[in-house]
Design a protein around this motif. Sequence first.
Motif, PDB file in Angstrom:
ATOM      1  N   PHE A 239      21.154  53.983  38.561  1.00  0.00           N
ATOM      2  CA  PHE A 239      20.472  53.238  39.627  1.00  0.00           C
ATOM      3  C   PHE A 239      21.319  52.049  40.076  1.00  0.00           C
ATOM      4  N   TRP A 240      21.921  51.334  39.104  1.00  0.00           N
ATOM      5  CA  TRP A 240      22.753  50.176  39.423  1.00  0.00           C
ATOM      6  C   TRP A 240      24.235  50.399  39.097  1.00  0.00           C
ATOM      7  N   ALA A 241      24.630  51.653  38.788  1.00  0.00           N
ATOM      8  CA  ALA A 241      26.054  51.931  38.543  1.00  0.00           C
ATOM      9  C   ALA A 241      26.885  51.656  39.791  1.00  0.00           C
ATOM     10  N   THR A 242      26.232  51.726  40.942  1.00  0.00           N
ATOM     11  CA  THR A 242      26.913  51.441  42.206  1.00  0.00           C
ATOM     12  C   THR A 242      27.353  49.972  42.265  1.00  0.00           C
ATOM     13  N   VAL A 243      26.388  49.071  42.079  1.00  0.00           N
ATOM     14  CA  VAL A 243      26.681  47.641  42.178  1.00  0.00           C
ATOM     15  C   VAL A 243      27.520  47.165  40.995  1.00  0.00           C
ATOM     16  N   ALA A 244      27.469  47.896  39.861  1.00  0.00           N
ATOM     17  CA  ALA A 244      28.311  47.541  38.719  1.00  0.00           C
ATOM     18  C   ALA A 244      29.786  47.633  39.074  1.00  0.00           C
ATOM     19  N   LEU A 245      30.120  48.428  40.076  1.00  0.00           N
ATOM     20  CA  LEU A 245      31.509  48.518  40.547  1.00  0.00           C
ATOM     21  C   LEU A 245      31.820  47.417  41.552  1.00  0.00           C
ATOM     22  N   ASN A 246      30.969  47.287  42.566  1.00  0.00           N
ATOM     23  CA  ASN A 246      31.321  46.396  43.666  1.00  0.00           C
ATOM     24  C   ASN A 246      30.738  44.990  43.521  1.00  0.00           C
ATOM     25  N   ILE A 247      30.311  44.609  42.318  1.00  0.00           N
ATOM     26  CA  ILE A 247      29.762  43.271  42.121  1.00  0.00           C
ATOM     27  C   ILE A 247      30.753  42.169  42.507  1.00  0.00           C
ATOM     28  N   PRO A 248      32.094  42.401  42.450  1.00  0.00           N
ATOM     29  CA  PRO A 248      32.997  41.355  42.962  1.00  0.00           C
ATOM     30  C   PRO A 248      32.768  41.009  44.428  1.00  0.00           C
ATOM     31  N   ASP A 249      32.184  41.934  45.199  1.00  0.00           N
ATOM     32  CA  ASP A 249      31.868  41.630  46.598  1.00  0.00           C
ATOM     33  C   ASP A 249      30.924  40.436  46.713  1.00  0.00           C
ATOM     34  N   PHE A 250      30.154  40.179  45.646  1.00  0.00           N
ATOM     35  CA  PHE A 250      29.213  39.059  45.632  1.00  0.00           C
ATOM     36  C   PHE A 250      29.720  37.888  44.791  1.00  0.00           C
ATOM     37  N   THR A 251      30.346  38.183  43.659  1.00  0.00           N
ATOM     38  CA  THR A 251      30.797  37.085  42.789  1.00  0.00           C
ATOM     39  C   THR A 251      32.034  36.387  43.340  1.00  0.00           C
ATOM     40  N   ARG A 252      32.653  36.924  44.359  1.00  0.00           N
ATOM     41  CA  ARG A 252      33.775  36.222  44.992  1.00  0.00           C
ATOM     42  C   ARG A 252      33.312  34.926  45.654  1.00  0.00           C
ATOM     43  N   TYR A 253      31.989  34.782  45.841  1.00  0.00           N
ATOM     44  CA  TYR A 253      31.421  33.558  46.420  1.00  0.00           C
ATOM     45  C   TYR A 253      30.889  32.599  45.355  1.00  0.00           C
ATOM     46  N   ALA A 254      31.071  32.917  44.066  1.00  0.00           N
ATOM     47  CA  ALA A 254      30.481  32.123  42.982  1.00  0.00           C
ATOM     48  C   ALA A 254      31.199  30.788  42.789  1.00  0.00           C
ATOM     49  N   ARG A 255      30.418  29.738  42.533  1.00  0.00           N
ATOM     50  CA  ARG A 255      31.003  28.428  42.233  1.00  0.00           C
ATOM     51  C   ARG A 255      31.763  28.456  40.917  1.00  0.00           C
ATOM     52  N   SER A 256      31.287  29.268  39.973  1.00  0.00           N
ATOM     53  CA  SER A 256      31.902  29.324  38.644  1.00  0.00           C
ATOM     54  C   SER A 256      31.526  30.631  37.973  1.00  0.00           C
ATOM     55  N   GLN A 257      32.238  30.969  36.885  1.00  0.00           N
ATOM     56  CA  GLN A 257      31.882  32.145  36.103  1.00  0.00           C
ATOM     57  C   GLN A 257      30.486  31.982  35.512  1.00  0.00           C
TER      58      GLN A 257
END
Length: 499
Positions: A239-257
């Motif tokens: 169900f979430w194996a898709t976003v488990a790959l492309n999660i950098p598309d969202f975390t590239r906007y993160a203030r920090s790890q």
Amino acid sequence: MSQGPRLRLRVHGVSNGLWNEDLAAIPKEDRTWGVYNYISLWTAMSVCIPTYMLASGLIAAGMTWKEALGTILLGNVIVLVPMILNAHAGAKYGIPFPVYVRASFGVLGANVPAMLRALVACGWFGIQCWIGGEALFRGAKIFLPGLGEGAIWWCFAVFWLLNMGVVWRGIETIKSLQVVGAPFMLVVGLSLLFWMVGRAGGFGVVLADAGAFRGMDEQAAGSDFWKIFVPSLTGIVGFWATVALNIPDFTRYARSQKAQMVGQAIGLPMAMTLYSFIGIAVTAATVIVTPDHKAIWNPIEVIASFHQPMVALVGLAALLLATLNTNLAANVVSPSNDFSNLRPNLISFRMGGLITGVLGVACMPWRLVADPERYLNGWLVGYSGLLGPIAGIMIVDYFVIRGQALNLDELYVRGGAYEYWAGYNRRALVALALGVAVALVGLFVPRLHWLYQYAWFVGFAVAALVYLMLMSGPDVRAMIPPNPLLLPVDGFEAESPMA
């Protein structure tokens, strides 16, 4: 020696074929997403109709409500691990998934995993648009009772156009929808829960009767639990194996790890488990309160059955917002970047979103959701066997082979450290092919069907081990060419001293 004029320098071989503004790394000062943004992101993606129906479907297959809820929680905790691991590079370097995967597959080979991810997203996009169109149709029938069934196609088209309109406005509009919509959707979901449970006589009565819509008797269900559990767990991970790959598309906007890790660790398991429980309780309540004591799995039908038109309209509007949020975040951002990665000079994020929309219709989503068996064991488990191997390769490459160190500049150049053989890392492609083959062989060899039931796990493990062995050879460093030649052409700016 005097300081000469500024020259625009580009590494030899680089063209617009590897870079555009949508694929470029986000500077640290522009990374503004905090913990709440990631909690709201996962709330927006999880609070949707497929999540609601997931637990109800597990109970209908034979699980108790506690078994169904526990299976969903376990599946989401499992998929959270590769999710956070793959998120690291996005937060560290500010790069999207198709650029990140160039490190392991090569600057051109990255298009292979990116397209696999994108095509799955197109299927999900179509499914969510069909669900949204159904909610719109049910809302229209409240005020136009004589509306024919054929009007659902017009509602599908309207909801599709609404999605395309938001895509055209860009990623910040998607972010704004999540921040506002997430708490609203939770409030409506909880309101639906307490409304239906109150009508049914309380939680004690509802949960005691939650087995009324199970698909088999108690004795058979108990003996066949593991037969149900294994493909169900794989499907939930898928169900979430898709976003488990492309999660950098969202975390590239993160203030920090820390922001992305804490936000995801709270948001994903909490939102999925809570909304799944709402689905269980409301479905069980419908067995009690409906005249024919029939379980209604679809929340659109539940809300549309309310006798108060305004209550029904607000509920359906919330479902529309939930579906829109999920679709944009989970099924548009990634394929838009993936299609852009094919030809960055021709395909922008917006154009990639439009391609996603067209392919989403072409996959005929009304057929994918028509059969629950096809949806769980065909769609979810099937594509998990394609995506699990990619996750295994990415994680081994980043954490084991490279020790979390990437050369950011050379991710965008030809002839650099990620060129491999003509832009393709053949070792990664071999590992991917073997992982997919072993994961899906059970579809064609009945005696190995158990491998298919564990498709994501099998594909992940096989591809990760094969890739690790292939990339550990003594000749691996020899395939990485020396630093490429710098030529004065239009491109990256640099200072160049001249006599």
